[in-house]
Design an enzyme around this catalytic site. Structure first.
Site, PDB file in Angstrom:
ATOM      1  N   ASP A  19       0.468  -2.300  15.608  1.00 56.77           N
ATOM      2  CA  ASP A  19       0.882  -2.871  14.321  1.00 56.77           C
ATOM      3  C   ASP A  19       1.503  -1.756  13.475  1.00 56.77           C
ATOM      4  O   ASP A  19       1.296  -0.573  13.742  1.00 56.77           O
ATOM      5  CB  ASP A  19      -0.314  -3.474  13.565  1.00 56.77           C
ATOM      6  N   SER A  20       2.242  -2.164  12.461  1.00 51.97           N
ATOM      7  CA  SER A  20       2.837  -1.186  11.555  1.00 51.97           C
ATOM      8  C   SER A  20       1.757  -0.417  10.786  1.00 51.97           C
ATOM      9  O   SER A  20       2.017   0.675  10.295  1.00 51.97           O
ATOM     10  CB  SER A  20       3.729  -1.912  10.554  1.00 51.97           C
ATOM     11  N   CYS A  82       1.607  -7.751  15.217  1.00 55.39           N
ATOM     12  CA  CYS A  82       2.396  -7.676  13.992  1.00 55.39           C
ATOM     13  C   CYS A  82       3.485  -8.736  14.082  1.00 55.39           C
ATOM     14  O   CYS A  82       4.277  -8.738  15.032  1.00 55.39           O
ATOM     15  CB  CYS A  82       3.022  -6.282  13.903  1.00 55.39           C
ATOM     16  N   GLU A 167      -2.719  -3.102   1.844  1.00 57.50           N
ATOM     17  CA  GLU A 167      -2.656  -1.681   2.221  1.00 57.50           C
ATOM     18  C   GLU A 167      -3.200  -0.780   1.101  1.00 57.50           C
ATOM     19  O   GLU A 167      -3.674   0.314   1.360  1.00 57.50           O
ATOM     20  CB  GLU A 167      -1.212  -1.270   2.568  1.00 57.50           C
ATOM     21  N   CYS A 201       1.153 -13.290   9.044  1.00 57.17           N
ATOM     22  CA  CYS A 201       1.113 -11.833   8.892  1.00 57.17           C
ATOM     23  C   CYS A 201      -0.325 -11.406   9.144  1.00 57.17           C
ATOM     24  O   CYS A 201      -1.256 -11.988   8.571  1.00 57.17           O
ATOM     25  CB  CYS A 201       1.559 -11.418   7.494  1.00 57.17           C
ATOM     26  N   HIS A 203      -1.979  -8.990   8.192  1.00 63.30           N
ATOM     27  CA  HIS A 203      -2.708  -8.431   7.041  1.00 63.30           C
ATOM     28  C   HIS A 203      -3.440  -9.515   6.240  1.00 63.30           C
ATOM     29  O   HIS A 203      -4.369  -9.220   5.498  1.00 63.30           O
ATOM     30  CB  HIS A 203      -1.738  -7.738   6.076  1.00 63.30           C
TER      31      HIS A 203
HETATM   32  N1  DGL Z   1       1.035  -7.020   9.614  1.00 61.54           N
HETATM   33  C1  DGL Z   1       2.447  -7.139   9.746  1.00 61.54           C
HETATM   34  C2  DGL Z   1       2.816  -8.546  10.176  1.00 61.54           C
HETATM   35  O1  DGL Z   1       2.020  -9.252  10.781  1.00 61.54           O
HETATM   36  C3  DGL Z   1       3.273  -6.809   8.535  1.00 61.54           C
HETATM   37  C4  DGL Z   1       3.022  -5.560   7.847  1.00 61.54           C
HETATM   38  C5  DGL Z   1       4.266  -4.839   7.428  1.00 61.54           C
HETATM   39  O2  DGL Z   1       5.055  -5.343   6.614  1.00 61.54           O
HETATM   40  O3  DGL Z   1       4.423  -3.750   7.930  1.00 61.54           O
HETATM   41  O4  DGL Z   1       3.926  -8.969   9.941  1.00 61.54           O
END
Ligand code: DGL
Length: 283
Positions: A19-20, A82, A167, A201, A203
């Protein structure tokens, strides 16, 4: 410390999850709950997060670097935990890069398994997607759902503030209330017949409390972790050749491109247990 391998190890290895930043930990957590027997290697590109506001070219380049790194670390199977990377890089990697790198290795994303579940959930056939600007702009959810369920009408709402809230550990703050309520209202205003919302997402599970607070009771929320985990389980049942290339130690290791101390503290909250990450560099 920089770790670089020239060739991909051919012996069995862990499942890679990328993931990012921290978001993919919500996917890893669900996968481990379902399949604790495998070894896992998590990689968070925390030094370059967020991906959600970046261009296609950059997300593709960063994701490819991460996949290559995980292959070098012995992974035969990598899950892009991600949505943004799954939307912007997965197809190109599958179609163009895998054959050049190692045609026996596989990279899977989180969008397809999430799209698959929606046909059985929505009754009005009006579905909302909440995700990063990158995922929404890519229209990947719209396309995947259209392939599977052409009768479903999809409305996407970009939530540029939600990942930064997570974050920055503001997911329990009054600021989070404001942005969560605003985005949900905007989406439901645009299509009043929506009865299901995909939280596209990884997150967003951290914002669950707030999201539940501002979502009307007649609207079903879809948190994708469980669907992704079951889809992976099913994939491994259908692909015994891949299963035989996975090690069964029940361990998990964490890699980050930023400060490990910071990662450990934050990852703790996502995983609910102490974590010791190692720093690596992607290039
Ligand atoms: N967790 C990432 C997703 O599922 C997004 C996070 C980011 O923007 O880096 O898209």
């Amino acid at each position: 410390m920089l770790q670089r391998n020239i060739e991909f190890p051919q012996i069995p290895g862990p499942i890679g999850v990328f993931d990012s930043g921290f978001g993919g930990l919500t996917v890893l957590r669900q996968i481990r709950e379902l399949m604790p027997q495998y070894d896992y290697l998590y990689l968070g590109d925390n030094a370059r997060t967020p991906y959600g506001t970046r261009s296609f070219e950059i997300v593709y380049k960063f994701t490819l670097q991460a996949v290559r790194y995980l292959f070098q670390m012995g992974c035969h199977l990598v899950i892009l935990g991600c949505n943004t990377a799954s939307a912007k890089a997965l197809r190109s990697i599958q179609q163009n890069d895998l054959s050049k790198m190692d045609s026996e290795r596989r990279v899977l994303g989180v969008i397809r398994p999430t799209a698959e579940c929606i046909g059985h959930i929505t009754k009005t056939r009006h579905v909302g997607i909440m995700a990063t600007p990158g995922t929404i702009r890519s229209c990947t959810y719209d396309m995947e759902i259209a392939k599977l369920y052409p009768d479903i009408i999809v409305t996407g709402e970009a939530c540029p503030m939600w990942v930064p809230l997570v974050e920055n550990f503001e997911f329990d703050s009054p600021g989070a209330d404001y942005f969560v309520e605003k985005s949900i209202n905007q989406l439901l205003e645009r299509d009043k017949e929506i009865d299901s919302i995909i939280l596209g997402c990884t997150h967003y599970p951290l914002l669950q409390k707030k999201i539940l607070r501002y979502t009307p009771q007649n609207v079903q929320l879809i948190f994708q972790g469980d669907y992704v985990a079951h889809s992976l389980q099913d994939y491994l049942l259908r692909h015994p050749e891949m299963k035989s290339r996975l090690t069964l130690g029940g361990t998990v290791r964490y890699l980050t491109t930023d400060q490990p101390e910071q990662f450990n503290q934050s990852a703790n909250i996502f995983m609910g247990q102490p974590i010791q990450a190692t720093r690596i560099m992607l290039e």
